[in-house]
Design an enzyme around this catalytic site. Structure first.
Site, short mmCIF file in Angstrom:
data_model
loop_
_atom_site.label_atom_id
_atom_site.label_comp_id
_atom_site.label_asym_id
_atom_site.label_seq_id
_atom_site.Cartn_x
_atom_site.Cartn_y
_atom_site.Cartn_z
N ASP A 121 -22.98 1.54 -15.85
CA ASP A 121 -23.46 1.02 -17.13
C ASP A 121 -23.88 -0.45 -17.07
OD1 ASP A 121 -22.85 3.53 -18.19
OD2 ASP A 121 -20.81 2.90 -18.71
N LYS A 165 -28.83 -0.23 -15.32
CA LYS A 165 -29.73 0.23 -14.24
C LYS A 165 -30.99 0.88 -14.81
CE LYS A 165 -26.39 2.79 -12.80
NZ LYS A 165 -25.30 2.29 -13.65
N GLY A 179 -25.61 7.96 -17.79
CA GLY A 179 -26.31 7.79 -19.07
C GLY A 179 -27.07 6.50 -18.98
N HIS A 180 -28.39 6.59 -18.87
CA HIS A 180 -29.22 5.40 -18.70
C HIS A 180 -30.07 5.18 -19.94
CE1 HIS A 180 -28.96 5.85 -14.02
NE2 HIS A 180 -27.80 5.75 -14.61
N GLN A 232 -24.15 5.57 -11.71
CA GLN A 232 -22.79 5.04 -11.55
C GLN A 232 -22.83 3.63 -10.93
OE1 GLN A 232 -23.19 8.68 -10.38
NE2 GLN A 232 -22.92 8.89 -12.56
P1 GDP Z 1 -26.92 2.17 -17.03
O1 GDP Z 1 -26.04 3.36 -17.04
O2 GDP Z 1 -26.62 1.24 -15.91
O3 GDP Z 1 -28.39 2.49 -17.09
O4 GDP Z 1 -26.57 1.36 -18.38
P2 GDP Z 1 -26.31 1.99 -19.85
O5 GDP Z 1 -27.60 2.38 -20.44
O6 GDP Z 1 -25.23 2.98 -19.80
O7 GDP Z 1 -25.68 0.72 -20.57
C1 GDP Z 1 -26.36 -0.48 -20.67
C2 GDP Z 1 -26.54 -0.82 -22.14
O8 GDP Z 1 -26.94 -2.17 -22.26
C3 GDP Z 1 -27.62 -0.03 -22.84
O9 GDP Z 1 -27.26 0.13 -24.18
C4 GDP Z 1 -28.86 -0.92 -22.71
O10 GDP Z 1 -29.80 -0.68 -23.72
C5 GDP Z 1 -28.24 -2.27 -22.84
N1 GDP Z 1 -28.90 -3.37 -22.12
C6 GDP Z 1 -29.45 -3.36 -20.87
N2 GDP Z 1 -29.83 -4.61 -20.53
C7 GDP Z 1 -29.51 -5.41 -21.56
C8 GDP Z 1 -29.61 -6.83 -21.81
O11 GDP Z 1 -30.07 -7.60 -20.97
N3 GDP Z 1 -29.14 -7.27 -23.02
C9 GDP Z 1 -28.60 -6.44 -23.96
N4 GDP Z 1 -28.16 -6.97 -25.10
N5 GDP Z 1 -28.49 -5.12 -23.76
C10 GDP Z 1 -28.93 -4.62 -22.58
P1 IMO Z 2 -24.08 5.41 -15.25
O1 IMO Z 2 -25.10 5.97 -14.31
C1 IMO Z 2 -19.89 4.63 -16.18
C2 IMO Z 2 -16.93 7.37 -14.53
C3 IMO Z 2 -16.15 8.20 -15.55
C4 IMO Z 2 -14.82 8.30 -14.84
C5 IMO Z 2 -15.23 8.45 -13.38
C6 IMO Z 2 -15.27 9.90 -12.89
O2 IMO Z 2 -24.40 5.56 -16.69
O3 IMO Z 2 -23.69 4.03 -14.86
P2 IMO Z 2 -17.01 11.86 -13.32
O4 IMO Z 2 -17.41 12.55 -14.59
O5 IMO Z 2 -18.14 11.24 -12.59
O6 IMO Z 2 -16.18 12.73 -12.43
O7 IMO Z 2 -16.02 10.69 -13.81
O8 IMO Z 2 -16.54 7.90 -13.28
N1 IMO Z 2 -18.40 7.48 -14.61
C7 IMO Z 2 -19.19 6.54 -15.15
N2 IMO Z 2 -18.87 5.38 -15.77
N3 IMO Z 2 -21.19 4.95 -15.99
C8 IMO Z 2 -21.53 6.08 -15.34
O9 IMO Z 2 -22.81 6.37 -15.01
C9 IMO Z 2 -20.51 6.95 -14.92
N4 IMO Z 2 -20.48 8.14 -14.28
C10 IMO Z 2 -19.19 8.44 -14.08
O10 IMO Z 2 -16.05 7.53 -16.77
O11 IMO Z 2 -14.11 7.10 -14.96
MG MG Z 3 -24.70 4.37 -18.29
#
Ligand code: GDP
Ligand code: IMO
Ligand code: MG
Length: 423
Positions: A13, A16, A40-41, A223
């Site tokens: 999270d 990416k 979840g991206h 991840q």
């Molecule tokens: P990922 O799994 O690495 O793709 O990240 P997620 O989407 O799960 O979580 C990142 C969160 O931060 C999302 O809600 C994005 O919209 C948000 N985000 C990404 N870059 C920035 C930033 O530079 N500033 C802010 N405020 N939000 C950001």
């Molecule tokens: P993105 O791509 C954050 C975490 C779960 C748990 C552990 C194992 O959005 O960054 P799993 O279901 O993979 O067997 O769970 O890994 N986890 C993540 N945490 N971002 C993710 O993906 C994750 N994918 C798995 O919360 O701790």
């Molecule tokens: Mg994510």
């Protein structure tokens, strides 16, 4: 530099999706190489918000080729749902290709994931419940089902019968759950399989062809480093190799094709699920980071645990991924804090540890050693040039660069595609 990996340096999270989407403007092909719909991206384009789980973030550009590599585990129902959701919003899926040799997340994997977490009780991992661990377990145990098997009806029936002769033993004898029937599973999956069929190909060949044509390839990590099965906080990890090394085995290319490894790091730290987290803040500051950063899981909606930036983690990520640059996201979320802390080492039983320990027991007993930096109050969201950042924000970025010895080339100052600074 043509081909780049975008990899998470923390516990996932990091942003990416946003960084891949932003940098993918200059790419021709975007590839997911590991994980499944546990990811979840989030990508925000204008006032539209997209949440991608299995499909690469490049899908939002019409002309790009998007590949789901063999290292990904694919839940047929989940991916069809995601495809239909995108399609309903006018996104074309014509250029989406799924590896023939990617393993399938079967309904019994989801079931076992949930039952096993329940069985573990207090000792649970805190998985996303998407069946990821059990699917990779079967892959390694040489009893998985691959995408190529789905499109051969006779073969699928026999492989599933074989698989169920084992899976039903597990379900009945260990979990006292109901056994599953091959015919019923096939009947429920068939409509999704039919929709996936035209997308299932030899993606390694596609990548070779793209490379020969001089196309630029982006590998989108899911991840993060600390969730890696080898380099993460085992056993509180996922069941794959999200780190840069996973690209070759997860996409079917050789290491000589990779030019750059971009590590994505949040300007603070978050984690979902169980496991140690030395800089975790369980106080008001932690709540503030969670609320200002909207730190709730995209896949499960769980509140993310929040804490200060941790340098031993980043040094570990630098080494195991061979990072060439950093993308620092969510700097804007720190706005308004009087003081920003940076964990530069750990104290453990009277000793100072500069490196991230492999032992979970040691990590659990580590106390962070902090450096303190002054905060800023100016709103960052409209800034597009590095020089226009408040002095203290620049000091924070430059301190990280200095301590890590990696250039920060991208800085996120908001969730939108354009809300970033290229340094
Ligand atoms: P990922 O799994 O690495 O793709 O990240 P997620 O989407 O799960 O979580 C990142 C969160 O931060 C999302 O809600 C994005 O919209 C948000 N985000 C990404 N870059 C920035 C930033 O530079 N500033 C802010 N405020 N939000 C950001
Ligand atoms: P993105 O791509 C954050 C975490 C779960 C748990 C552990 C194992 O959005 O960054 P799993 O279901 O993979 O067997 O769970 O890994 N986890 C993540 N945490 N971002 C993710 O993906 C994750 N994918 C798995 O919360 O701790
Ligand atoms: Mg994510």
């Amino acid at each position: 530099m043509a081909n780049k990996i975008v990899v998470g340096t923390q516990w996932g999270d990091e942003g990416k999706g946003k960084i891949t989407d932003m940098l993918a403007e200059t790419a021709d092909v975007v590839v997911r190489y590991g994980g499944g719909n546990n990811a979840g991206h989030t990508v925000i384009v204008g006032d539209e918000r997209f949440e991608l789980h299995l499909i690469p973030s490049g899908i939002l550009y019409r002309e790009k080729i998007n590949i789901i590599g063999n290292g990904v585990v694919v839940d047929p129902t989940a991916i069809v749902e995601e495809m239909e959701g995108l399609s309903a919003r006018g996104i074309s899926l014509e250029q989406l290709f799924i590896s023939e040799t990617a393993h399938v997340v079967m309904p019994y994997h989801r079931l076992v994931d949930l039952l096993e977490e329940e069985r573990k009780g207090e000792a649970k991992i805190g998985t996303t419940g998407k069946g990821i661990g059990p699917a990779y377990t079967d892959k390694i145990a040489r009893q998985g089902i691959r995408m190529i098997d789905l499109i051969d009806p006779d073969g699928f029936y026999h492989k599933l019968q074989d698989a169920l002769s084992y899976q039903n033993l597990i379900l009945e004898k260990i979990y006292q759950a109901e056994p599953l029937k091959a015919e019923e599973l096939i009947e429920s999956l068939q409509p999704d399989i039919n929709k996936l069929k035209p997308h299932i190909v030899n993606t390694s060949l596609l990548l070779e062809q793209a490379e020969r044509e001089g196309k630029k390839i982006f590998f989108e990590g899911a991840q993060g480093t600390l969730l890696d099965i080898d380099y993460g906080t085992y056993p509180y990890v996922t069941s794959s190799n999200p780190t840069a090394g996973g690209v070759c085995t997860g996409a079917g290319i050789g290491p000589t094709l990779i030019d750059d490894v971009i590590g994505v790091a949040k300007a603070y730290l978050t984690r979902v699920g169980e496991g140690p987290f030395p800089t975790e803040l369980t106080d008001q500051t932690g709540n503030l980071l969670r609320e200002n950063g909207h730190e709730y899981g995209v896949t499960t909606g769980r509140p993310r645990r929040c804490g200060w930036f941790d340098l031993p983690i980043l040094k570990h990520a630098r080494r195991v991924n061979g990072l060439t640059e950093l993308a620092l996201t969510k700097l804007d979320v720190l706005t308004g804090l009087k003081e920003i802390k940076l964990c530069v080492a750990y104290h453990y039983h009277g000793k100072t540890l500069e490196e991230f320990p492999n032992s979970l027991e040691i990590l659990s007993g580590c106390q962070p050693v902090y450096q303190s930096l002054p905060g800023w109050t100016e709103d960052l969201s409209a800034i597009r040039e590095y020089d226009q950042l408040p002095e203290n924000a620049k000091k924070y970025v430059e301190r990280l660069e200095e301590l890590l010895d990696i250039p920060v080339k991208t800085i996120g100052i908001g969730p939108g595609r354009k809300e970033a600074i290229r340094k």
